[in-house]
Scaffold this active site. Sequence first.
Site, short mmCIF file in Angstrom:
data_model
loop_
_atom_site.label_atom_id
_atom_site.label_comp_id
_atom_site.label_asym_id
_atom_site.label_seq_id
_atom_site.Cartn_x
_atom_site.Cartn_y
_atom_site.Cartn_z
N HIS A 174 26.78 12.01 29.84
CA HIS A 174 27.22 11.46 28.55
C HIS A 174 28.35 12.28 27.93
O HIS A 174 28.87 11.92 26.89
CB HIS A 174 26.06 11.39 27.56
CG HIS A 174 25.01 10.39 27.96
ND1 HIS A 174 25.24 9.04 28.04
CD2 HIS A 174 23.71 10.56 28.31
CE1 HIS A 174 24.13 8.42 28.42
NE2 HIS A 174 23.18 9.32 28.60
N ASP A 180 15.89 8.53 25.70
CA ASP A 180 15.67 7.40 26.62
C ASP A 180 14.18 7.10 26.76
O ASP A 180 13.80 5.92 26.86
CB ASP A 180 16.29 7.70 27.99
CG ASP A 180 17.77 7.37 28.01
OD1 ASP A 180 18.13 6.28 27.54
OD2 ASP A 180 18.56 8.19 28.49
C1 3PY Z 1 17.61 11.75 26.49
O1 3PY Z 1 17.04 12.17 25.49
O2 3PY Z 1 17.45 10.62 26.97
C2 3PY Z 1 18.52 12.63 27.20
O3 3PY Z 1 18.98 12.29 28.24
C3 3PY Z 1 18.87 13.93 26.56
O4 3PY Z 1 20.16 14.30 26.84
MG MG Z 2 18.70 10.28 28.77
#
Ligand code: 3PY
Ligand code: MG
Length: 259
Positions: free
Chosen positions: A50, A180
Amino acid sequence: MNKGGSLGLLAQQLRAGKCVFSAWCGIGEPILAEMLVREGFDTAVLDMQHGAYDYARAHLGISHISLAGKSAIVRIPVGDFAEVSRLLDAGAAGIIAPMINSVEDARTFAAFAKYPPLGERSWGPARALTLSGMNATDYFQSANDFTRAIAMIETREAMAALDDILAVPGIDGIFIGPSDLSIALTNGRTVDPMASEVLGALDHIVARAKAHNKFSGIFTFSGKVARDMAARGFNLCSISNDTGLLRQAGALELAAARA
Ligand code: 3PY
Ligand code: MG
């Protein structure tokens, strides 16, 4: 001195049992990562998933961090397993692979991270040899042991396959992506790394990693949460990120000036 110098420091710190606190860098400027490790962070993650890091920037960032005496970790883009070997060649001490959702994902990741007979990593660690000061034979014989392959657990599929992923030889530890995971566990209702569905899963995750004699890590948004997660048994906690720290400090100082 541990095997591999600063490249082997991460594995040594994780084995020592104290929580490793990591910076998280996405801005893509290697000097920012270096500044944070010199400020006392045990290690720094350079984010290619990201963040703005590409291979050349990560290569440089690994050198900046290593020459400051710390270990560098890189998070690869989803499924970009060819980068794993290249980044280890560049001197990364650990690789975080996002969205490891199945035992097949975990096996592929481990194959690119480990030399035979454990995996299929191809030979060519030019920069890693320079940074570690090791000769080729020493590096070949010990790299599997001092570089860390870290699988991200951040979906329902990954949670269901947790024990199978942890059992894959060559997977050294797991790392929770709480944002996520919150999207997955709330069926897309919200993105909240502190959602009760996430917090309720953490003790189980830590316990399963321990049962497999592997370490567990998690992304956090603050030092306070990182401390809580360390107390819950996590071995590797990242704290905020370079963007967050810069914005937070900027807003704070500006507010003080305008008060
Ligand atoms: C998430 O929290 O999904 C991550 O990938 C943290 O960078
Ligand atoms: Mg993530």
